[in-house]
Design a protein around this motif. Structure first.
Motif, mmCIF file in Angstrom:
data_model
loop_
_atom_site.group_PDB
_atom_site.id
_atom_site.type_symbol
_atom_site.label_atom_id
_atom_site.label_comp_id
_atom_site.label_asym_id
_atom_site.label_seq_id
_atom_site.Cartn_x
_atom_site.Cartn_y
_atom_site.Cartn_z
ATOM 1 N N LEU A 64 73.914 57.257 62.071
ATOM 2 C CA LEU A 64 73.339 55.883 62.022
ATOM 3 C C LEU A 64 73.526 55.243 63.314
ATOM 4 O O LEU A 64 72.971 54.229 63.714
ATOM 5 C CB LEU A 64 73.979 55.118 60.816
ATOM 6 N N ALA A 71 79.113 43.156 62.398
ATOM 7 C CA ALA A 71 78.846 44.405 62.118
ATOM 8 C C ALA A 71 77.887 44.613 60.676
ATOM 9 O O ALA A 71 76.890 45.286 60.644
ATOM 10 C CB ALA A 71 79.883 45.359 61.930
ATOM 11 N N SER A 72 78.331 43.734 59.589
ATOM 12 C CA SER A 72 77.374 43.527 58.606
ATOM 13 C C SER A 72 76.010 43.328 58.801
ATOM 14 O O SER A 72 75.074 43.897 58.014
ATOM 15 C CB SER A 72 78.173 42.717 57.619
ATOM 16 N N ASN A 81 74.341 46.323 60.448
ATOM 17 C CA ASN A 81 74.151 47.468 59.607
ATOM 18 C C ASN A 81 72.864 47.190 58.966
ATOM 19 O O ASN A 81 72.241 48.279 58.514
ATOM 20 C CB ASN A 81 75.423 47.625 58.850
ATOM 21 N N ASP A 88 69.760 49.432 58.053
ATOM 22 C CA ASP A 88 68.901 49.692 56.777
ATOM 23 C C ASP A 88 67.671 49.656 56.644
ATOM 24 O O ASP A 88 66.734 50.447 56.283
ATOM 25 C CB ASP A 88 69.570 48.992 55.838
ATOM 26 N N THR A 135 65.876 52.443 58.889
ATOM 27 C CA THR A 135 66.019 54.019 58.315
ATOM 28 C C THR A 135 64.768 53.759 57.290
ATOM 29 O O THR A 135 64.106 54.704 56.954
ATOM 30 C CB THR A 135 67.351 54.166 57.713
ATOM 31 N N LYS A 136 64.822 52.641 56.612
ATOM 32 C CA LYS A 136 63.851 52.468 55.559
ATOM 33 C C LYS A 136 62.390 52.588 55.793
ATOM 34 O O LYS A 136 61.572 53.436 55.391
ATOM 35 C CB LYS A 136 63.839 51.258 54.813
ATOM 36 N N VAL A 153 58.592 53.833 54.296
ATOM 37 C CA VAL A 153 58.357 52.568 53.535
ATOM 38 C C VAL A 153 57.641 51.533 54.189
ATOM 39 O O VAL A 153 57.911 51.467 55.485
ATOM 40 C CB VAL A 153 59.377 52.039 53.031
ATOM 41 N N ALA A 200 68.761 40.244 54.236
ATOM 42 C CA ALA A 200 70.028 40.720 53.923
ATOM 43 C C ALA A 200 70.823 40.698 55.126
ATOM 44 O O ALA A 200 72.297 40.500 55.179
ATOM 45 C CB ALA A 200 69.884 42.209 53.662
ATOM 46 N N ASN A 241 71.682 36.855 55.396
ATOM 47 C CA ASN A 241 73.018 36.494 54.499
ATOM 48 C C ASN A 241 74.164 37.190 55.143
ATOM 49 O O ASN A 241 75.175 36.426 55.207
ATOM 50 C CB ASN A 241 72.777 37.235 53.296
ATOM 51 N N ALA A 242 74.281 38.339 55.640
ATOM 52 C CA ALA A 242 75.542 38.818 56.235
ATOM 53 C C ALA A 242 75.793 38.112 57.496
ATOM 54 O O ALA A 242 77.095 37.775 57.802
ATOM 55 C CB ALA A 242 75.197 40.360 56.717
ATOM 56 N N LYS A 301 77.660 34.881 56.108
ATOM 57 C CA LYS A 301 79.055 35.062 55.459
ATOM 58 C C LYS A 301 80.013 35.517 56.556
ATOM 59 O O LYS A 301 81.246 34.909 56.435
ATOM 60 C CB LYS A 301 78.821 36.205 54.541
ATOM 61 N N ASP A 302 79.407 36.181 57.478
ATOM 62 C CA ASP A 302 80.447 36.949 58.261
ATOM 63 C C ASP A 302 80.652 36.316 59.632
ATOM 64 O O ASP A 302 81.062 36.786 60.616
ATOM 65 C CB ASP A 302 80.383 38.378 58.451
ATOM 66 N N ALA A 330 82.136 34.165 61.303
ATOM 67 C CA ALA A 330 83.324 33.505 61.899
ATOM 68 C C ALA A 330 83.958 34.922 62.538
ATOM 69 O O ALA A 330 84.880 34.768 63.438
ATOM 70 C CB ALA A 330 84.433 33.115 60.765
ATOM 71 N N THR A 331 83.757 36.086 62.086
ATOM 72 C CA THR A 331 84.368 37.249 62.669
ATOM 73 C C THR A 331 83.504 37.586 64.125
ATOM 74 O O THR A 331 84.213 38.428 64.868
ATOM 75 C CB THR A 331 84.037 38.618 61.990
ATOM 76 N N ASP A 335 88.915 36.150 54.420
ATOM 77 C CA ASP A 335 88.002 36.906 55.346
ATOM 78 C C ASP A 335 88.904 37.646 56.394
ATOM 79 O O ASP A 335 89.762 36.838 57.114
ATOM 80 C CB ASP A 335 87.204 35.913 56.068
ATOM 81 N N HIS A 384 79.269 36.827 47.166
ATOM 82 C CA HIS A 384 78.510 37.609 48.264
ATOM 83 C C HIS A 384 77.978 38.922 47.595
ATOM 84 O O HIS A 384 77.067 39.616 47.986
ATOM 85 C CB HIS A 384 78.940 37.797 49.629
ATOM 86 N N LYS A 399 74.893 39.115 46.498
ATOM 87 C CA LYS A 399 73.790 38.922 47.393
ATOM 88 C C LYS A 399 73.541 40.293 48.263
ATOM 89 O O LYS A 399 72.402 40.319 49.050
ATOM 90 C CB LYS A 399 73.852 37.622 48.217
ATOM 91 N N PRO A 430 72.751 43.848 49.569
ATOM 92 C CA PRO A 430 71.989 45.169 48.919
ATOM 93 C C PRO A 430 72.757 46.230 48.622
ATOM 94 O O PRO A 430 72.502 47.061 47.815
ATOM 95 C CB PRO A 430 70.679 45.142 49.861
ATOM 96 N N VAL A 484 63.283 57.441 50.493
ATOM 97 C CA VAL A 484 63.939 56.498 49.445
ATOM 98 C C VAL A 484 63.545 56.906 47.977
ATOM 99 O O VAL A 484 64.352 56.453 47.237
ATOM 100 C CB VAL A 484 63.327 54.960 49.707
ATOM 101 N N PRO A 494 67.802 56.397 52.762
ATOM 102 C CA PRO A 494 67.422 55.735 53.826
ATOM 103 C C PRO A 494 67.491 54.059 53.188
ATOM 104 O O PRO A 494 67.268 54.125 51.930
ATOM 105 C CB PRO A 494 65.891 56.003 54.032
ATOM 106 N N GLY A 495 67.549 53.340 53.965
ATOM 107 C CA GLY A 495 67.830 51.822 53.699
ATOM 108 C C GLY A 495 69.346 51.770 52.943
ATOM 109 O O GLY A 495 70.335 52.134 53.372
ATOM 110 N N THR A 496 68.996 51.274 51.861
ATOM 111 C CA THR A 496 70.108 51.144 50.822
ATOM 112 C C THR A 496 69.744 52.269 49.483
ATOM 113 O O THR A 496 70.725 51.908 48.496
ATOM 114 C CB THR A 496 70.239 49.851 50.170
ATOM 115 N N GLU A 546 82.493 47.950 58.588
ATOM 116 C CA GLU A 546 82.124 46.939 58.957
ATOM 117 C C GLU A 546 83.608 46.051 59.139
ATOM 118 O O GLU A 546 83.389 44.976 59.279
ATOM 119 C CB GLU A 546 81.165 46.145 57.974
ATOM 120 N N ASN A 571 85.192 44.747 57.014
ATOM 121 C CA ASN A 571 85.400 43.857 56.268
ATOM 122 C C ASN A 571 86.159 43.862 54.989
ATOM 123 O O ASN A 571 85.875 43.927 53.944
ATOM 124 C CB ASN A 571 83.868 43.366 55.697
#
Lengths: 461, 292
Positions: free
Chosen positions: A221, A418-419, A422, A426, A429-430, A435, A444, A447-448, A451-452, A454-455, B40, B57, B60, B62, B152, B239-241, B257, B259
């Motif tokens: 990846l 990193a989230s 990544n 995703d 690759t989709k 697709v 996504a 959202n990541a 959330k993250d 602060a890192t 965190d 989270h 949320k 995926p 997928v 692929p993807g998720t 990650e 995390n």
């Protein structure tokens, strides 16, 4: 009597368990720097390097630990280690360097645990400034080699945290770009493309000639990440130098039109069959084989590609060809390359061998040690005085691109956790799986990011 | 101190080392992990308390939601298809026929092969230019060839089918042991009463086999929810998720990650999920068990 013996036995077991659990590696010789003379005992009490040098006697006996994840048995790596050991012997005849090497990414998990338990090496290569943020690395801003670092290196997000330098730029890596088969391009009359459309046109010509335009090995990846981030680099920073910062603070969202444009280009390439059919189920060495064999005309990879390709051609018995290089580009022909170290050479903030560690870093950065090693690594020099000999003509091409375009020490991914990157991979690759690109999939990543956030250790732009 | 009390003291002292190790390496980390799930934390430096953010989270992300869906699909497939096939195989293997021992060995053989090794081999076979597509081309089914793990729609179904290669043989052996524990005279008595064929299976075999069914269902459900190695090696969730499982999502959150706080929260959700599903399933199957 028998019961007393049993009780005694149980107590002994208990005591040994407790002692085993409470013992630390200081007793086991695993501490960060061990010295065997009173001189070093006095030196370990001082923190300042200047003070340290006054009390250090060069004939003292000590063991200094140096950590890395890449020192394998390739000839130039072995020579690198030997040159360091020989050089350090001249400085400290009775010192011993203990190499703490774990090959691959496992090293970083180990390093985390070592810093958490105060057993990290005195000097270590590392890949993230989270260690500096956590106070694990020593501030090296006043070291003599800092003035020899290129301006770009001084802003490198792996080395610079809040304006202070925590690591030496051991080497400069080209963050990736497009390597091509020059012979095949010449045969088909293709010039290195300057705009995204020219790039797609070149792919079409190659496909029409029965070859795979681009070899992908997205089972690894990181290659997918490199492909995406390199293309985003040329679409974003040349047009808006603050794009990364805006993405970070939310002014620009992940479904921004510029980001979408890169995904749309990739979707077009997939739909027109410009990638190998097994793009998602082969790894990067297999994709490099496709390129070396002449089946694929281009590959997106890092600076190791010329050397690696020569090796693949020799091993596979394929026809030799000259490798060429060009960076990704946007619709108008803007391009930006990344040159950064991606890793730094730092000193454990809690080392007892402060001056000895600084001397070791200084030694490693010397031109006679760094030059040959960087040559083996396919690296670009980032320190004044260090010369890297290059024999492959492609290096001149790279230099031209570096001089003519926008070269930055960070990728767009440096501005996101990193989230989030990544999540972007995703989506890539989709799309490569066939697709249709859906911008809402980028939510996504958003959202990541939220959330993250602060890192993220923001690069100095 | 009387004799009984002395024995209790001695026994306790013998237990202390093991209890200390268990406490130190199991309960303390478990309690710590509950705390970390509310923080965190990248594994470097001090964790920052962020309340319920990690848990919110999870729904949320995926990786987690798709992972949860796939884990459930896997569990349902295991319950309905894998379980039925394993029972069918066990019943067949319980009959008298000439190559019985050989066939029994053949069904169990995949279980002794390392899943990691098997994954690498299957991965090669399922590639676009791999063995499976070569066979399909040879038999004139070239139109349905596919990069099975790079699509997928086919990546996770391929992984489910690969798990069956080992799981059916494993479950069949447990069923076989259960079948052989049923006394022959019960069948004889039922036959005298006029029971034949499916009636024998429904009223004798199945009730007597329920303890084995409980075990197999439990192992199937927990195994499905814990599925990690195959998607990790074959697709890494892509692929993807599309081929994520909950366990892989937790692993990647921690080790890809960095995390750790979030990954711990995901791990706790996974554990709670496994406990709930297991309790429901065991309650249901235990009720059906009969004792001689």
């Amino acid at each position: 009597m028998k019961k007393r013996a049993m009780i005694l036995c149980a107590l002994t077991l208990l005591a040994s368990t407790v002692f085993a659990g409470c013992s630390n590696s200081k007793n086991a010789g695993g501490s960060s720097g061990s010295s065997e003379t009173p001189a070093s005992a006095s030196s370990s009490a001082t923190d300042s390097g200047a003070q340290q040098s006054e009390v250090v006697s060069n004939d003292k006996k000590f063991t200094i630990r140096a950590g890395a994840w890449f020192l394998d048995d390739r000839a130039y790596q072995v020579a690198f280690k030997k040159a360091i050991e020989d050089g350090y012997k001249k400085l400290y005849p009775n010192a011993k360097i203990q190499w703490d090497v774990t090959l691959g990414a496992t090293y970083f998990d180990k390093l985390k645990a070592q810093f958490a338990s105060d057993t990290a090496p005195d000097v270590t290569f590392y890949q993230t400034l989270d260690y500096a943020k956590a106070g694990n690395l020593m501030d090296l801003s006043n070291e003599p080699w800092v003035s020899k670092m290129s301006e770009s290196s001084k802003k490198d997000p792996t080395l610079n945290y809040e304006g202070k330098i925590y690591g030496a730029s051991g080497w400069g890596y080209l963050g990736g770009g497009i390597w091509y088969n020059q012979e095949l391009f010449d045969q088909l009359g293709i010039q290195p493309p300057k705009t995204a459309q020219e790039f797609l046109d070149a792919c079409e010509k190659i496909k029409a000639a029965g070859k795979t335009p681009i070899a992908l090995g997205f089972k690894d990846l990181w290659t997918a990440d490199m492909f995406l981030m390199c293309w985003l680099q040329s679409y974003t920073f040349p047009n808006d130098p603050d794009f990364g910062k805006k993405l970070y603070d939310g002014t620009i969202k992940f479904d921004d039109a510029v980001i979408q444009k890169v995904y749309q280009n990739i979707e077009t390439m997939k739909s027109k069959g410009y990638f190998n059919e097994n793009a998602l189920s082969i790894d990067w060495p297999q994709s490099a084989q496709l390129f070396a064999s002449g089946e694929a005309a281009m590959i997106v990879q890092g600076p190791w590609m010329p050397a690696s390709n020569k090796e693949n051609i020799a091993k596979g018995g394929y026809d030799s060809f000259q490798i060429g290089f060009f960076p990704f580009m946007d619709d108008q022909g803007h391009q930006s390359l990344v040159v950064n170290s991606g890793s730094g050479l730092g000193i454990n903030a809690k080392t007892k061998l402060v001056q000895e560690s600084k001397d070791l870093v200084n030694l490693i950065l010397s031109p006679e040690i760094m030059g040959p090693w960087q040559e083996g690594e396919g690296s670009l020099p980032t320190l004044e005085g260090v010369e890297v000999k290059s024999t492959d003509p492609v290096n001149d091409t790279i230099k031209q691109y570096l001089d003519s375009g926008l070269t930055l020490p960070y990728k767009l991914s440096a501005f996101m956790p990193a989230s989030a990157s990544n999540a972007m991979v995703d989506v890539l690759t989709k799309v490569v799986s066939g697709v249709k690109f859906d911008p809402s999939d980028l939510q996504a990543a958003q959202n990541a990011m939220e959330k993250d956030k602060a890192t993220v250790v923001l690069p100095q732009s | 101190m009387n004799l009984k009390r002395k024995q209790v003291v001695a026994a306790s002292l013998f237990l202390v080392p093991a209890a200390a190790i268990f406490l130190l390496f199991f309960y303390v980390p478990f309690i710590q992990s509950i705390y970390y799930s509310f923080t965190d934390w990248s594994g470097i430096g001090a964790p920052t308390f962020i309340g319920w953010d990690n848990y919110l989270h999870v729904w949320k992300d995926p990786h987690m939601t798709e992972g949860l869906k796939n884990s459930l699909k896997m569990a349902i497939f295991g319950l309905l298809v894998q379980n039925s096939l394993a029972l069918l195989v066990a019943i067949s293997l319980n009959r008298q026929f000439r190559t019985r021992s050989f066939i029994r060995t053949a069904f169990y053989l995949p279980v002794i092969i390392s899943l990691v090794v098997a994954s690498v081999v299957w991965g090669q076979m399922l590639q676009f230019d791999g063995f499976i597509n070569a066979v399909l081309n040879q038999i004139g089914l070239g139109a349905i060839t596919e990069d099975w793990l790079g699509n997928v729609k086919t990546s996770f179904p391929s992984i489910i089918l690969l798990t069956q290669w080992q799981a059916i043989g494993y479950c069949a052996i447990i069923y076989l042991a259960g079948l052989q524990a049923i006394p022959k005279d019960m069948y004889e008595a039922a036959e005298i009463e006029g029971a034949r064929g499916f009636s024998l299976f429904r009223y004798i075999t199945l009730p007597m086999l329920m303890p084995a069914v409980s075990i197999v269902l439990f192992l199937t459900v927990v195994g499905a929810l814990k599925l990690f190695d195959l998607p990790y090696i074959l697709t890494n969730g892509g692929p993807g998720t599309s081929s994520y499982t909950l366990f892989l999502a937790v692993y990647n959150a921690a080790f890809k990650e960095n995390n750790y706080g979030y990954a711990t929260a995901g791990g706790i959700v996974l554990a709670i999920f496994i406990v709930i599903v297991s309790i429901v399933q065991l309650t249901f199957t235990r009720r059906k068990e009969v004792e001689l």
